[in-house]
Design a protein around this motif. Structure first.
Motif, short mmCIF file in Angstrom:
data_model
loop_
_atom_site.label_atom_id
_atom_site.label_comp_id
_atom_site.label_asym_id
_atom_site.label_seq_id
_atom_site.Cartn_x
_atom_site.Cartn_y
_atom_site.Cartn_z
N LEU A 50 23.13 -31.88 -2.58
CA LEU A 50 23.99 -30.86 -1.99
C LEU A 50 25.32 -31.54 -1.71
O LEU A 50 25.36 -32.61 -1.08
N VAL A 51 26.41 -30.95 -2.20
CA VAL A 51 27.71 -31.62 -2.20
C VAL A 51 28.71 -30.83 -1.37
O VAL A 51 28.86 -29.61 -1.53
N GLY A 52 29.41 -31.53 -0.46
CA GLY A 52 30.45 -30.88 0.33
C GLY A 52 30.71 -31.63 1.61
O GLY A 52 30.31 -32.79 1.78
N THR A 53 31.39 -31.00 2.54
CA THR A 53 31.57 -31.59 3.88
C THR A 53 30.24 -31.51 4.62
O THR A 53 29.31 -30.79 4.21
N ALA A 54 30.13 -32.21 5.72
CA ALA A 54 28.90 -32.15 6.52
C ALA A 54 28.61 -30.72 6.96
O ALA A 54 27.45 -30.28 6.95
N GLU A 55 29.66 -29.99 7.33
CA GLU A 55 29.47 -28.60 7.76
C GLU A 55 28.94 -27.73 6.62
O GLU A 55 28.06 -26.88 6.83
N GLN A 56 29.47 -27.94 5.42
CA GLN A 56 29.04 -27.14 4.27
C GLN A 56 27.60 -27.46 3.87
O GLN A 56 26.80 -26.55 3.58
N GLY A 72 22.97 -39.38 10.01
CA GLY A 72 22.63 -39.33 11.43
C GLY A 72 23.81 -38.96 12.31
O GLY A 72 23.65 -38.26 13.32
N ARG A 73 24.99 -39.41 11.94
CA ARG A 73 26.19 -39.13 12.74
C ARG A 73 26.74 -37.74 12.50
O ARG A 73 27.11 -37.03 13.45
N ASP A 74 26.81 -37.32 11.22
CA ASP A 74 27.56 -36.12 10.88
C ASP A 74 26.71 -34.91 10.48
O ASP A 74 27.14 -33.77 10.67
N LEU A 75 25.53 -35.16 9.88
CA LEU A 75 24.79 -34.05 9.28
C LEU A 75 23.62 -33.57 10.13
O LEU A 75 23.50 -32.38 10.42
N ILE A 76 22.75 -34.49 10.53
CA ILE A 76 21.53 -34.09 11.24
C ILE A 76 21.83 -33.31 12.53
O ILE A 76 21.22 -32.25 12.76
N PRO A 77 22.75 -33.76 13.38
CA PRO A 77 23.03 -32.97 14.60
C PRO A 77 23.52 -31.56 14.29
O PRO A 77 23.17 -30.61 15.00
N LEU A 78 24.33 -31.42 13.24
CA LEU A 78 24.83 -30.10 12.87
C LEU A 78 23.70 -29.18 12.45
O LEU A 78 23.64 -28.01 12.85
N ARG A 85 17.54 -44.84 15.05
CA ARG A 85 18.73 -44.61 15.88
C ARG A 85 19.58 -43.45 15.37
O ARG A 85 20.34 -42.85 16.13
N ALA A 86 19.45 -43.14 14.08
CA ALA A 86 20.23 -42.04 13.49
C ALA A 86 19.60 -40.68 13.74
O ALA A 86 20.18 -39.66 13.36
N GLY A 87 18.41 -40.65 14.32
CA GLY A 87 17.79 -39.37 14.65
C GLY A 87 16.83 -38.81 13.63
O GLY A 87 16.43 -37.64 13.71
N PHE A 88 16.41 -39.63 12.66
CA PHE A 88 15.38 -39.19 11.72
C PHE A 88 14.03 -39.13 12.44
O PHE A 88 13.75 -39.91 13.34
N ASP A 89 13.18 -38.20 12.01
CA ASP A 89 11.84 -38.09 12.58
C ASP A 89 10.86 -39.04 11.90
O ASP A 89 9.98 -39.61 12.55
#
Length: 374
Positions: free
Chosen positions: A316-322, A353-359, A39-43
């Motif tokens: 890797l450390v930071g915000t989802a965008e970073q 799945g919510r914050d990182l993968i779609p970005l 459901r989180a979008g992993f392959d």
């Protein structure tokens, strides 16, 4: 090129900060974790293999039974099952899951662990056996007629399988290992080459090296890099969490008197270099962490140092965008698959799945569009 995300499914909840609790095999946890990743979008989701762990194929089968789309990357150590039997086992699971199986070949770099399963071959011999094993595995999947095989490790007469992989393109083979022997085998047989998270320079060096070796066989494998992303709403919060995680891991190790399974000395200090893992991937992480905790823009090796570089342990450390931007940088040097798992397995997978993968998918789609225009 579409990016691929691989998560992690284990037999029960545990990590460097969570002591295992409850039964060795928790079907409800396996099912819940697999569904969460789907459901989180992993392959795909990796199912690991260790000399003392539950059987990876059977764990993968249960995960497949409760999902409909999620692929399973099943870790497999060659040499303990006849390659013809392993070919039929994986092909059977591939049909039961409707083509969702991939195999992650781990030859093994820890002599002591391998001896627990009765394997006393040298490293060079193990990789020679792996190469022969994979040649038979692939032939069993593809041969229309019975075949014989006379090799150094296997003598086979009349091998033939009634079950083939579900899809015409077969079952993908991923391969891990950073030694010369590992790269030689990967170049000839791997569809995906997997390595632990290093600097952009270190990963780029291995990518180019494997590409050159694979070109001799007319092959172009995918490349996978593994990370333990640490993300938070702000960069400061993410780095604070990283430091907290390292402190928790070290405290747990001192309390148990071990470091990643290696006994500490009487003062609770870390093992000497002679007692650390000696496989090539671990040595690379040990060398990297010895240079400092932070590398490139946001690669962190604090846990790699704390665990002796024994497994996938760089972050890797930071915000989802970073973090998404950092993953894009790895994509730009040839990495198309990311194996990401957290220190808090369920909560981190949900956040990825919510914050990182779609970005990351959006950044890579934009990157590919620019390349096409150029």
């Amino acid at each position: 090129m579409p990016v691929e995300f691989i998560g992690y499914v284990s037999a029960r909840e545990q990590s460097e900060i969570f002591a295992p609790e409850g039964p060795e095999i928790d079907p409800a946890y396996i099912g819940a974790t697999a569904l969460l990743h789907e459901r989180a979008g992993f392959d795909r989701a990796l199912v690991a293999f260790h000399a003392n762990s539950p059987e990876s194929i059977l764990i993968a089968q249960h995960a497949a039974s409760v999902t409909t789309r999620l692929g399973l990357l099943v870790a497999h150590r060659p040499g303990f099952t006849a390659p013809t039997l392993a070919a039929r086992q994986f092909a059977t699971l591939d049909h039961l899951s409707r083509g969702r199986v991939a195999v992650h070949i781990i030859t093994g770099g820890n002599d002591i662990e391998l001896q627990a399963d009765g394997d006393n071959l040298t490293k060079a011999d193990r990789y020679a056996r792996t190469a022969e094993y994979l040649s038979i595995l692939k032939r069993e999947w593809s041969s229309a007629a019975p075949f014989d095989h006379d090799g150094r490790f296997y003598r086979i007469r009349g091998a033939h399988s009634a079950v083939r992989p579900y899809r015409p393109e077969g079952i993908p083979i991923y391969f891990g290992g950073a030694s010369d022997e590992a790269i030689a085998v990967a170049a000839e047989y791997a569809d995906g080459y997997a390595l632990w998270g290093e600097t952009l320079g270190g990963v780029g060096e291995l990518v180019q090296r494997v590409k050159r070796e694979a070109a001799h066989y007319g092959r172009k494998p995918r490349f996978s890099v593994s990370f333990r992303p640490i993300i938070a709403d702000t960069e400061a919060e993410a780095w604070a969490r990283a430091e907290q995680l390292e402190a928790e891991i070290l405290a747990r190790q001192r309390a148990s008197g071990t470091l990643a399974g290696i006994a500490l000395d009487t003062a609770g200090n870390t093992p000497t270099p002679d007692n650390l893992p000696t496989n090539a991937g671990s040595r690379r992480l040990q060398a990297l962490s010895a240079q400092g905790d932070r590398h490139d823009t946001r690669l962190w090796t604090g846990v790699a140092r704390a665990t002796g570089g024994r497994w996938n342990s760089t972050s890797l450390v930071g915000t989802a965008e970073q973090v998404a931007q950092s993953l894009l940088d790895y994509y730009r040097i040839g990495v198309e698959t990311f194996l990401i798992r957290g220190f808090d397995p369920l909560q981190d997978a949900q956040r990825y799945g919510r914050d990182l993968i779609p970005l990351v998918r959006a950044l890579i789609e934009e990157e590919d569009s620019r390349r096409q225009v150029a």
